[in-house]
Motif scaffolding. Structure first.
Motif, PDB file in Angstrom:
ATOM      1  N   UNK A 108      55.073  -9.215  62.104  1.00  0.00           N
ATOM      2  CA  UNK A 108      53.638  -8.891  61.828  1.00  0.00           C
ATOM      3  C   UNK A 108      52.680  -9.887  62.347  1.00  0.00           C
ATOM      4  N   UNK A 109      52.996 -11.094  62.856  1.00  0.00           N
ATOM      5  CA  UNK A 109      52.341 -11.971  63.433  1.00  0.00           C
ATOM      6  C   UNK A 109      51.335 -12.770  62.493  1.00  0.00           C
ATOM      7  N   UNK A 110      51.873 -12.918  61.036  1.00  0.00           N
ATOM      8  CA  UNK A 110      51.114 -13.954  60.531  1.00  0.00           C
ATOM      9  C   UNK A 110      51.698 -15.273  60.388  1.00  0.00           C
ATOM     10  N   UNK A 111      50.856 -16.278  60.146  1.00  0.00           N
ATOM     11  CA  UNK A 111      51.105 -17.532  60.064  1.00  0.00           C
ATOM     12  C   UNK A 111      51.929 -18.063  58.734  1.00  0.00           C
ATOM     13  N   UNK A 112      53.265 -18.640  59.362  1.00  0.00           N
ATOM     14  CA  UNK A 112      53.912 -19.439  58.071  1.00  0.00           C
ATOM     15  C   UNK A 112      53.015 -20.742  57.838  1.00  0.00           C
ATOM     16  N   UNK A 113      52.412 -20.620  56.506  1.00  0.00           N
ATOM     17  CA  UNK A 113      51.294 -21.804  56.387  1.00  0.00           C
ATOM     18  C   UNK A 113      52.048 -22.847  55.874  1.00  0.00           C
ATOM     19  N   UNK A 114      52.837 -22.810  54.774  1.00  0.00           N
ATOM     20  CA  UNK A 114      53.338 -24.253  54.159  1.00  0.00           C
ATOM     21  C   UNK A 114      54.541 -23.926  53.187  1.00  0.00           C
ATOM     22  N   UNK A 115      55.173 -24.892  52.715  1.00  0.00           N
ATOM     23  CA  UNK A 115      56.359 -24.666  51.908  1.00  0.00           C
ATOM     24  C   UNK A 115      56.084 -25.655  50.603  1.00  0.00           C
ATOM     25  N   UNK A 116      56.593 -24.947  49.413  1.00  0.00           N
ATOM     26  CA  UNK A 116      56.709 -25.853  48.260  1.00  0.00           C
ATOM     27  C   UNK A 116      58.071 -25.803  47.809  1.00  0.00           C
ATOM     28  N   UNK A 117      58.447 -27.150  47.413  1.00  0.00           N
ATOM     29  CA  UNK A 117      59.835 -27.512  47.093  1.00  0.00           C
ATOM     30  C   UNK A 117      59.921 -27.332  45.483  1.00  0.00           C
ATOM     31  N   UNK A 118      61.242 -27.230  45.089  1.00  0.00           N
ATOM     32  CA  UNK A 118      61.689 -27.339  43.627  1.00  0.00           C
ATOM     33  C   UNK A 118      61.657 -28.705  43.090  1.00  0.00           C
ATOM     34  N   UNK A 119      61.797 -29.024  41.849  1.00  0.00           N
ATOM     35  CA  UNK A 119      62.155 -30.452  41.331  1.00  0.00           C
ATOM     36  C   UNK A 119      63.235 -31.183  42.131  1.00  0.00           C
ATOM     37  N   UNK A 120      63.999 -30.314  42.642  1.00  0.00           N
ATOM     38  CA  UNK A 120      65.252 -31.152  43.280  1.00  0.00           C
ATOM     39  C   UNK A 120      64.877 -31.209  44.830  1.00  0.00           C
ATOM     40  N   UNK A 133      64.567 -28.810  46.884  1.00  0.00           N
ATOM     41  CA  UNK A 133      65.102 -27.689  47.660  1.00  0.00           C
ATOM     42  C   UNK A 133      63.696 -26.768  47.937  1.00  0.00           C
ATOM     43  N   UNK A 134      63.833 -26.074  49.220  1.00  0.00           N
ATOM     44  CA  UNK A 134      62.799 -25.110  49.222  1.00  0.00           C
ATOM     45  C   UNK A 134      63.000 -23.925  48.161  1.00  0.00           C
ATOM     46  N   UNK A 135      61.527 -23.611  47.746  1.00  0.00           N
ATOM     47  CA  UNK A 135      61.261 -22.644  46.729  1.00  0.00           C
ATOM     48  C   UNK A 135      60.367 -21.558  47.125  1.00  0.00           C
ATOM     49  N   UNK A 136      59.354 -21.996  47.589  1.00  0.00           N
ATOM     50  CA  UNK A 136      58.398 -20.865  47.975  1.00  0.00           C
ATOM     51  C   UNK A 136      58.022 -21.159  49.415  1.00  0.00           C
ATOM     52  N   UNK A 137      57.967 -20.118  50.364  1.00  0.00           N
ATOM     53  CA  UNK A 137      57.326 -20.225  51.390  1.00  0.00           C
ATOM     54  C   UNK A 137      55.887 -19.372  51.643  1.00  0.00           C
ATOM     55  N   UNK A 138      54.907 -19.782  52.065  1.00  0.00           N
ATOM     56  CA  UNK A 138      53.626 -19.396  52.157  1.00  0.00           C
ATOM     57  C   UNK A 138      53.152 -18.604  53.558  1.00  0.00           C
ATOM     58  N   UNK A 139      52.952 -17.435  53.595  1.00  0.00           N
ATOM     59  CA  UNK A 139      52.502 -16.899  54.789  1.00  0.00           C
ATOM     60  C   UNK A 139      50.988 -16.542  54.723  1.00  0.00           C
ATOM     61  N   UNK A 140      50.215 -16.883  55.559  1.00  0.00           N
ATOM     62  CA  UNK A 140      48.910 -16.693  55.473  1.00  0.00           C
ATOM     63  C   UNK A 140      48.335 -15.506  56.058  1.00  0.00           C
ATOM     64  N   UNK A 141      47.610 -14.734  55.245  1.00  0.00           N
ATOM     65  CA  UNK A 141      47.086 -13.161  55.651  1.00  0.00           C
ATOM     66  C   UNK A 141      45.686 -13.345  55.891  1.00  0.00           C
ATOM     67  N   UNK A 142      44.968 -14.391  55.556  1.00  0.00           N
ATOM     68  CA  UNK A 142      43.317 -14.597  55.941  1.00  0.00           C
ATOM     69  C   UNK A 142      42.979 -15.839  55.349  1.00  0.00           C
TER      70      UNK A 142
END
Length: 135
Positions: free
Chosen positions: A26-38, A40-49
């Motif tokens: 789709x050509x969107x940008x992987x903006x950032x990641x949030x890790x859990x309390x341990x 570990x990767x938890x959420x990946x954010x892809x920017x749409x605008x």
């Protein structure tokens, strides 16, 4: 009060496939990641605008059971300039269209695909007089 849509959140089964789809296809940008309390990767954010994102949560398990009218997210809609160009680009990248470009019941042009987890995505090309274009 409300300034706009901040994000749509989806739980995905295979993050690598999902990030490939949303960023490379789709050509969107992987903006950032949030890790859990341990840590570990938890959420990946892809920017749409500007200040608008798709949140992709790690760790989903596919239900493998289609259900009509399941409660929850029905689909994600991305506004585009030219739905035919988007459709051509997606097909050139090997993405099958569920619905080829057509004028929908709301009067706007649209096409539809599914992400690697089967989530429906609508690409909407609103007409100039469409309610989608109102401020």
């Amino acid at each position: 009060m409300i300034k706009g849509l901040a994000h749509v959140a989806l739980t995905v089964e295979d993050m690598e496939k999902s990030l490939h789809f949303y960023t490379d296809i789709l050509g969107l940008k992987h903006a950032f990641q949030v890790k859990d309390d341990k840590g570990q990767p938890w959420i990946e954010y892809v920017q749409t605008g500007p200040r608008q994102f798709i949140e992709l949560f790690h760790g989903g398990k596919n239900k493998h059971e289609p259900v009509d009218r399941e409660i929850g997210v029905h689909h994600l809609c991305l506004r585009v300039e030219d739905v035919n160009l988007v459709a051509d680009d997606l097909e050139a990248k090997g993405v099958s269209l569920d619905v080829k470009p057509k004028r929908g019941k709301g009067g706007n042009y649209q096409c539809w695909v599914r992400d690697p987890d089967g989530n429906k995505i609508e690409f909407l090309q609103p007409d100039a007089d469409s309610p989608h274009m109102a401020d």
